[in-house]
Motif scaffolding. Structure first.
Motif, PDB file in Angstrom:
ATOM      1  N   UNK A 260      49.254  13.338 -41.003  1.00 61.41           N
ATOM      2  CA  UNK A 260      48.112  13.646 -40.417  1.00 61.41           C
ATOM      3  C   UNK A 260      47.029  12.763 -40.236  1.00 61.41           C
ATOM      4  N   UNK A 261      47.200  11.644 -41.017  1.00 62.56           N
ATOM      5  CA  UNK A 261      46.055  10.600 -41.091  1.00 62.56           C
ATOM      6  C   UNK A 261      46.535   9.087 -40.890  1.00 62.56           C
ATOM      7  N   UNK A 262      47.174   8.885 -39.896  1.00 64.61           N
ATOM      8  CA  UNK A 262      47.273   7.634 -39.641  1.00 64.61           C
ATOM      9  C   UNK A 262      46.153   6.466 -39.586  1.00 64.61           C
ATOM     10  N   UNK A 263      46.311   5.156 -40.034  1.00 61.95           N
ATOM     11  CA  UNK A 263      45.237   4.485 -39.983  1.00 61.95           C
ATOM     12  C   UNK A 263      45.651   3.273 -39.077  1.00 61.95           C
ATOM     13  N   UNK A 264      44.313   2.858 -38.735  1.00 68.08           N
ATOM     14  CA  UNK A 264      44.271   1.468 -37.763  1.00 68.08           C
ATOM     15  C   UNK A 264      44.047   0.174 -38.809  1.00 68.08           C
ATOM     16  N   UNK A 265      44.880  -0.797 -38.737  1.00 64.26           N
ATOM     17  CA  UNK A 265      45.060  -1.748 -39.696  1.00 64.26           C
ATOM     18  C   UNK A 265      43.806  -2.617 -39.259  1.00 64.26           C
ATOM     19  N   UNK A 266      42.983  -2.994 -40.179  1.00 67.57           N
ATOM     20  CA  UNK A 266      41.917  -4.040 -39.811  1.00 67.57           C
ATOM     21  C   UNK A 266      42.207  -5.369 -39.333  1.00 67.57           C
ATOM     22  N   UNK A 267      41.569  -5.763 -38.333  1.00 69.57           N
ATOM     23  CA  UNK A 267      41.985  -7.082 -37.631  1.00 69.57           C
ATOM     24  C   UNK A 267      43.028  -6.776 -36.701  1.00 69.57           C
ATOM     25  N   UNK A 268      44.081  -6.383 -36.716  1.00 72.70           N
ATOM     26  CA  UNK A 268      45.077  -6.275 -35.751  1.00 72.70           C
ATOM     27  C   UNK A 268      45.167  -5.037 -34.926  1.00 72.70           C
ATOM     28  N   UNK A 269      44.616  -3.941 -35.546  1.00 78.13           N
ATOM     29  CA  UNK A 269      44.365  -2.532 -34.481  1.00 78.13           C
ATOM     30  C   UNK A 269      45.941  -1.869 -34.482  1.00 78.13           C
ATOM     31  N   UNK A 270      46.639  -2.270 -35.269  1.00 77.75           N
ATOM     32  CA  UNK A 270      48.076  -1.736 -35.479  1.00 77.75           C
ATOM     33  C   UNK A 270      47.949  -0.202 -36.207  1.00 77.75           C
ATOM     34  N   UNK A 271      48.733   0.601 -35.657  1.00 74.73           N
ATOM     35  CA  UNK A 271      48.608   2.067 -36.169  1.00 74.73           C
ATOM     36  C   UNK A 271      49.776   2.039 -37.466  1.00 74.73           C
ATOM     37  N   UNK A 272      49.149   2.326 -38.581  1.00 77.55           N
ATOM     38  CA  UNK A 272      50.096   2.517 -39.698  1.00 77.55           C
ATOM     39  C   UNK A 272      50.195   3.991 -40.366  1.00 77.55           C
ATOM     40  N   UNK A 273      51.382   4.234 -40.280  1.00 74.46           N
ATOM     41  CA  UNK A 273      51.562   5.893 -40.520  1.00 74.46           C
ATOM     42  C   UNK A 273      52.810   5.967 -41.290  1.00 74.46           C
ATOM     43  N   UNK A 274      53.159   7.314 -41.813  1.00 75.55           N
ATOM     44  CA  UNK A 274      54.243   7.522 -42.520  1.00 75.55           C
ATOM     45  C   UNK A 274      54.673   8.984 -42.214  1.00 75.55           C
ATOM     46  N   UNK A 275      56.064   9.149 -42.858  1.00 75.87           N
ATOM     47  CA  UNK A 275      56.283  10.635 -42.573  1.00 75.87           C
ATOM     48  C   UNK A 275      57.107  11.044 -43.620  1.00 75.87           C
ATOM     49  N   UNK A 276      56.908  12.373 -44.197  1.00 80.63           N
ATOM     50  CA  UNK A 276      57.434  12.648 -45.527  1.00 80.63           C
ATOM     51  C   UNK A 276      58.410  13.966 -45.266  1.00 80.63           C
ATOM     52  N   UNK A 277      59.666  14.050 -45.611  1.00 77.51           N
ATOM     53  CA  UNK A 277      60.494  14.959 -45.342  1.00 77.51           C
ATOM     54  C   UNK A 277      61.263  15.619 -46.697  1.00 77.51           C
TER      55      UNK A 277
END
Length: 600
Positions: A260-277
């Protein structure tokens, strides 16, 4: 917030179940319950035409079985819980003319959205059957997005305000709406046999265990907008109309739950996320390019258990991962225990990994067991990586163990009975209130492997749902903002209510008796007025970190009127600069966000 929607295999344990219903007894009971259905087979179409009709007939038979055996009952709302009840959908923008004060001229054009549960069919449900009882838990309920539109006329500069709300129309939402009845048996909390049967029957009928509720947050990436709950994948939405376009699978590269809380990496603007199962791999991490076109990194982090991580942190070079003992364990369910449990005697650790690292690159730090759903921010400080988060001794999810009174459990969890203001108590843990949440600091030394941890705030305010100026995400910040829990109102309701806002000043000390704690400024709401979904909106061409406003949905329980407050972050304790009175009640919900016009 939500719970993982998984397709794990149920493994039978040699250990004898602790509940009266063994799995063998469960299956025997289910089979015997089918017998009355044979009398009703004439009502099911029998002109079978190969696979499609056979599949439909199987579904109808199973659905008829559920209707016979399981009775859906409403979970009643107490008087103190009235504003948790759902509202009707508006579906189209309506002009809001009741604005007290003025929208500041340097407030940006955009949309203030807030997601939250708005259950179909009048509210959360339980089911009762010969197998026992299973219940929806308080974080379930179909997502509804509430939106306030700030639209400024170019020539005059006059700002018009509009309001809309709309359900997130997931596949399961559309299916249940079409069938005009609750279909998914609650499968998170309840008697073990009832929950196991819910898993089996939901999977057999729908191919999934839980509904796609998409009720927790809204985020933007590469100019597109998504509704999310970490139990499943995001739903792409039209931010202007709140129409749901459908499930977003990260361009065909992601087939599991999504944080529910992906984060934008500082500098690159890439989206960092994960998923739990709940099945292996328990946690995978992904990184999406800034333009949203390519998944540039995906890795299994080799978690040893299904730890329900709600948030993730980023710094300029690292990802910061939580592995706390809120554990989803299907085998425990089979043995007669709860599916989800906070295991306070189990280990807790936090991991620091290079941005594009793998499981072997993670440096793990053992920390004191606790619960932290929301990260305030992470940043690098010399050889250390620092994490600030809202931390409590216990977990508000999922609820009490079987046999305990749910209302008493939640009510007692918010109570803080200590009245001493001595320095010793300011630093002590609030052991009599498991849900009492404080801003907390962990410092991880990458070179030595050492870790330091401490409370940054005292025992006066319990806080959660933090927010910062997103321009400093992943870098050291001076300020953060939180919703402040009204512990008395929360205890009376048995559910969290937020009676104010706090501004955390990390570079200023608190009172003389607690000079190692940080300064907190407080914005109190009127009596019996509570908020949800607060968000920080930075000022156009603002030069300082706190140049901006906090916007939040509030509801007065005396008048049953919902409003939006706009509070100047630099004059935090003063009255709002603008108050927008809404044409519809807005139930309490989860996270809010401000989407600037033309965001990319």
């Amino acid at each position: 917030m939500a719970i993982c929607n998984t397709t794990f295999r149920l493994k039978l344990s040699a250990e004898k179940p602790s509940t009266p219903h063994t799995v063998e007894h469960l299956m025997s009971t289910m089979i015997s319950s089918f017998k009355p259905l044979f009398r009703d087979l004439q009502h099911i179409p029998m002109n079978i035409d190969v696979e499609k009709t056979l599949k439909n007939t199987s579904f109808e038979l199973l659905d008829a079985f559920v209707d016979k055996v399981f009775k859906f009952v409403d979970q009643p709302y107490l008087e103190t819980q009235r504003n948790f009840a759902p509202v009707e959908e508006i579906g189209n923008k309506v002009l809001v003319s009741n604005v007290e004060g003025a929208i500041p001229c340097d407030f940006p054009d955009g949309v203030y959205v807030r997601n939250g549960p708005n259950p179909l069919f009048g509210g959360l449900k339980s089911t009762v059957s010969i197998l026992g009882r299973s219940n929806h838990i308080w974080v379930e309920g179909e997502g509804m997005i509430h939106a306030i539109y700030f639209e400024k006329e170019t020539s005059s500069g006059v700002c018009s305000v509009y309001y809309n709300n709309r359900h997130v129309q997931t596949e399961t939402f559309k299916m249940e709406s079409k069938m005009n009845k609750p279909c998914f048996i609650p499968a998170i909390e309840g008697d073990s046999a009832a929950v196991v049967s819910a898993y089996l029957l939901n999977m057999l009928r729908f191919g999934k265990v839980n509904k796609y509720i998409s009720n927790t947050n809204v985020f933007e990436h590469a100019g597109k907008y998504y509704s999310i709950a970490e139990s499943d994948m995001p739903q792409e939405i039209d931010i202007d109309t709140l129409e749901t376009f459908g499930t977003w699978d990260v361009n065909g590269t992601w087939n599991r739950p999504f944080t529910s809380h992906p984060k934008k990496a500082p500098g690159t603007g890439e989206l960092v996320f994960m998923g739990v199962d709940a099945k292996k791999p328990f946690l995978e991490l992904g990184i999406l390019s800034a333009d949203g076109r390519k998944l540039v990194h995906k890795v299994d982090l080799n978690y040893k258990r299904s730890s329900l991580c709600h948030d993730i942190g980023v710094t300029e070079r690292y990802n910061v991962l939580l592995d706390f003992p809120l554990i989803l364990d299907p085998n425990r369910l089979i043995r007669g225990g709860p599916l989800i449990k906070f295991e306070d005697k189990e280990y807790a650790r936090i991991g620091v990994m290079p941005r594009y690292g793998d499981a072997e690159s993670i440096q793990w730090f053992d920390v004191q067991p606790s619960s932290a759903f929301h990260v305030v921010n992470c940043f690098e400080d010399g050889d250390e990586v620092v994490m600030w988060a809202c931390r409590a001794l216990g977990s508000i999810i999922p609820g009490p163990d079987l046999g305990l009174n749910r209302f008493e459990y939640f009510s007692n969890g918010f109570k803080h009975t200590s009245s001493s203001s001595s320095e010793r108590d300011l630093y002590a843990e609030v052991s009599d209130a498991l849900f009492f949440s404080r801003c907390y600091e962990w410092r991880f030394n990458i070179k030595t492997g050492g870790v330091g941890e401490r409370n940054l705030t005292g025992t006066k305010y319990s806080m959660d749902f933090p927010m910062i100026n997103e321009n400093v995400n992943g870098n050291r910040n001076k300020f953060a903002y939180t919703q402040i829990v009204d512990t008395d109102a929360s205890s009376a309701a048995g559910m969290a209510k937020y009676g104010g806002l706090g501004k955390l000043c990390f570079e200023e000390s608190g009172e003389e008796t607690s000079k190692d704690l940080i300064k907190i400024e407080y914005h109190a709401f009127p009596d019996k007025t509570f908020c949800s979904g607060a968000a920080f909106v930075s000022k156009i061409e603002g030069s300082e970190e706190d140049d901006g406003w906090i916007v939040t949905y509030v509801h007065c329980e005396d008048t049953n009127v919902s409003q939006v407050y706009m509070i100047d972050a630099k004059r935090f304790s003063e009255k709002p600069v603008a108050v927008v009175t809404l044409p519809s009640r807005v139930p309490y919900g989860f996270h809010g966000a401000f989407m600037r016009k033309g965001a990319t």
